[in-house]
Design an enzyme around this catalytic site. Structure first.
Site, PDB file in Angstrom:
ATOM      1  N   ASP A 229       0.944  -1.044  -0.092  1.00 16.01           N
ATOM      2  CA  ASP A 229      -0.317  -0.102  -0.006  1.00 16.01           C
ATOM      3  C   ASP A 229       0.983   1.170  -0.177  1.00 16.01           C
ATOM      4  O   ASP A 229       1.825   1.130   1.021  1.00 16.01           O
ATOM      5  CB  ASP A 229      -0.800   0.135   1.333  1.00 16.01           C
ATOM      6  CG  ASP A 229      -1.854   1.217   1.450  1.00 16.01           C
ATOM      7  OD1 ASP A 229      -2.830   0.991   0.573  1.00 16.01           O
ATOM      8  OD2 ASP A 229      -1.706   1.956   2.210  1.00 16.01           O
ATOM      9  N   GLU A 290       1.279  -0.478  -4.896  1.00 18.06           N
ATOM     10  CA  GLU A 290       0.628   0.351  -5.592  1.00 18.06           C
ATOM     11  C   GLU A 290       1.235   1.600  -5.727  1.00 18.06           C
ATOM     12  O   GLU A 290       2.219   2.431  -4.765  1.00 18.06           O
ATOM     13  CB  GLU A 290      -0.607   0.759  -3.797  1.00 18.06           C
ATOM     14  CG  GLU A 290      -1.346   1.912  -5.202  1.00 18.06           C
ATOM     15  CD  GLU A 290      -1.716   3.458  -3.446  1.00 18.06           C
ATOM     16  OE1 GLU A 290      -3.097   3.221  -3.640  1.00 18.06           O
ATOM     17  OE2 GLU A 290      -1.543   2.907  -2.731  1.00 18.06           O
TER      18      GLU A 290
HETATM   19  C1  GLC Z   1      -3.981   3.178  -0.766  1.00 21.05           C
HETATM   20  C2  GLC Z   1      -5.181   2.555  -0.448  1.00 21.05           C
HETATM   21  C3  GLC Z   1      -6.094   3.732   0.081  1.00 21.05           C
HETATM   22  C4  GLC Z   1      -6.355   4.000   1.552  1.00 21.05           C
HETATM   23  C5  GLC Z   1      -4.862   4.114   1.777  1.00 21.05           C
HETATM   24  C6  GLC Z   1      -3.949   5.026   2.815  1.00 21.05           C
HETATM   25  O1  GLC Z   1      -3.957   4.650  -1.271  1.00 21.05           O
HETATM   26  O2  GLC Z   1      -5.546   2.289  -1.851  1.00 21.05           O
HETATM   27  O3  GLC Z   1      -7.447   2.350   0.317  1.00 21.05           O
HETATM   28  O4  GLC Z   1      -7.096   5.077   2.275  1.00 21.05           O
HETATM   29  O5  GLC Z   1      -3.903   3.980   0.067  1.00 21.05           O
HETATM   30  O6  GLC Z   1      -3.628   3.750   3.436  1.00 21.05           O
END
Ligand code: GLC
Length: 561
Positions: A229, A290
């Site tokens: 993440d 991500e």
């Molecule tokens: C990432 C996740 C999102 C979350 C953020 C903070 O972007 O996909 O849903 O709110 O991280 O953890």
């Protein structure tokens, strides 16, 4: 020679032991790893299936739907965070990395899910929230207790610039200053997301050790990898240089528009990724990143030199092309094919409006849903699906502020409605609450569930679901689609995206009509003269080296000479 054979046998045996599958080897004859041929499926545990009637999905619910996922053609599920959490950001605020939130079940439920999944050849990937913890995590509770606490330096604490003034101008992605004052110790702590999500200090080796151990703990429990993440945000400029303001005015949260120059994408991120990868490699595991990259050079940095970082950094440049533009898709597919790693394609997730509406034109949405499936499931690379996409679930944002659950929607209303719309319960059948729960679901079920649901679509040969199943089946069995090269054709066609996938003497043509009128294309420029239908939407067909496509139609065919 004998030694070499024994070594190869030993490698294969250890790979088999890791996943415990007799029929699967980690590396195929072409040298591909398991994650290169796998179809991943992201599911939001709150919304997938509720087994205990409390209106919120859970792990037992997921277990009960494994046969559905198997039938669909899913090889690995990525479960959005299911760890103990105050749920401020619905699990992206973790208060214990090595347990399951009671709302989702127990570790025993997880073990049962893992073993049932393994029986079906489905792997489990967990969501690792690496940048921050919950403010209720014991590490943070200790950290904030005093300036000399053992965990003080596990987070980022600084004095204000002046009394009542945060250390610098950085703003949180979720609104307001990225610094929160804590009266107990008279300092500010840094949070890129909500104040309840304090950033970990990755410059502290103890943080790194503890977090790396978390991955080992889950690998030993049978997990096959992690979706990492928000990796871009791991490090900040220690000098806390102010970020540049990019334009006048205020964003949806009333904050200045800033370029996150000094608090995202710092080069140190890659040291951490290399370390996480070394651990992952010991368990034949995959890391999915991500990372919102803006060009291929940046994407390549996530693969790492010699592919020693993230195996699957999600290609959001592809996923962000929010219009049916053959030219733009062609450009991005070619670019990612020339990148240094294996592409990872995604068209939807829990943070963005659903693909059904993003690409849909309100008239042909069902055809367009099939078109997009045919596109990203036939490309050279690994697709990551988002639950509900396969049945045509639509984005259903709240219509009144008082119904909003996602805090960014509450804060940014009405400009920013939050992410509830793409997180609604899975639509299983026509029964009450779409068969998701016997209780009132935590988010309302979209009104379309009477027509868009698994049970009804299973019975309709023309449904979106049946189309997904057909393409996924093909993708698993057709060598050209699994391993073939990507060869674009008809590159000047403004309406149709078409390409070949070629593997040795096997070849497949994929033709996708991105317009609302009937189109004809030819593959005469290739050495092939005929195409036998493998999958197609209604009224799309081939004759000789020509393909006729209905509006938004799809034709996938095996090429012959
Ligand atoms: C990432 C996740 C999102 C979350 C953020 C903070 O972007 O996909 O849903 O709110 O991280 O953890």
């Amino acid at each position: 020679m004998k030694f070499k054979c024994l070594l190869i046998a030993a490698i294969i045996c250890s790979a088999l032991a890791t996943f415990g599958q007799s029929a699967k080897t980690a590396i195929d004859a072409e040298g591909h790893q398991w994650w290169q041929h796998a179809v991943f499926y992201e599911l939001y545990p709150r919304s997938f299936e509720d087994s205990n009637g409390d209106g919120v999905g859970d792990l037992r619910g997921i277990t009960s739907k494994l046969d559905y996922l198997k039938e669909l053609g899913v090889d690995a599920i990525w479960i959005s965070p299911c760890f103990p959490s105050p749920q401020v950001d619905f699990g992206y605020d973790v208060s214990d990395y090595e347990n399951i939130d009671p709302m989702y079940g127990t570790l025993a439920d997880f073990d049962n899910l893992a073993s049932e999944a393994k029986k079906r050849g489905i792997r489990i990937v967990l969501d690792f929230v690496v940048n921050h913890t919950s403010d209720q995590h014991p590490w943070f509770l200790d950290s904030k207790s005093s300036r000399t606490a053992a965990h003080r330096d596990w987070y980022i604490w600084r004095d204000g610039k002046r009394p009542q003034q945060p250390p610098n101008n950085w703003v949180s992605l979720f609104g307001g200053s990225a610094w929160k004052f804590d009266a107990t110790t008279g300092q500010y702590y840094y949070h890129y997301f909500y104040p309840q999500q304090p950033d970990l200090n990755w410059r502290n080796p103890a943080v790194k050790d503890a977090m790396f151990d978390v991955t080992r703990w889950w690998y030993k429990r049978g997990v096959s990898g992690f979706r990492l993440d928000a990796v871009e945000t791991l490090f900040e400029d220690p000098a806390l240089t102010d970020n540049p303001v990019t334009q006048p005015g205020k964003n949806a949260f009333g904050d200045p528009f800033e370029q996150d120059k000094y608090n995202t994408k710092l080069p140190e991120v890659h040291d951490v990724l290399r370390g996480l990868r070394q651990v992952a490699d010991q368990y034949n595991a995959v890391l999915i990143g991500e990372a919102y990259t803006s060009d291929i050079a940046e994407l390549n940095r996530y693969y790492g030199a010699g592919n020693n970082e993230v195996q699957l950094p999600m290609d959001f440049m592809f996923g962000m092309i929010d219009k049916l533009s053959p030219a733009e898709f062609r450009k991005q597919i070619a670019a990612v094919n020339a990148s240094s790693g294996w592409p990872a394609f995604v068209i939807g997730n829990h943070d963005r409006a659903r693909s059904y509406d993003r690409y849909g034109d309100s008239v042909h949405n069902d055809q367009i849903a099939k078109l997009m499936a045919a596109l990203y499931l036939t490309l050279r690379g690994t697709p990551i699906m988002y639950y509900g996409e396969e049945i045509g679930m639509k984005t259903t944002p709240p219509t009144r502020k008082e119904d909003v659950k996602d805090p960014i929607g509450v804060k940014g209303w009405p400009q920013e409605k939050g992410r509830d719309g793409e997180r609604t319960p899975m639509q299983w059948d026509e029964s009450v609450n779409a068969g998701f729960s016997t209780a009132t679901p935590w988010l309302p079920v979209p009104s379309t569930y009477k027509t868009y649901n698994v049970a009804d679509e299973e019975k309709d040969p023309q449904s979106i679901l049946k189309f997904y199943e057909a393409v996924l089946k093909l993708r698993h069995s057709n060598r050209a689609l699994l391993d073939g090269s990507y060869v674009p054709i008809n590159e000047d066609n403004a309406n149709v995206l078409s390409y070949l996938r070629i593997y040795k003497d096997e070849a497949v043509v994929v033709a996708l009509n991105m317009s609302g009128t009937t189109q004809k294309v030819s593959f005469a420029q290739s050495k092939y003269s005929s195409a036998t239908k493998l999958a197609a939407t209604e009224q799309s067909s081939s004759a000789g080296d020509k393909i006729t496509l209905s509006p938004f139609g799809v034709f996938i065919g095996r090429l012959g000479r």
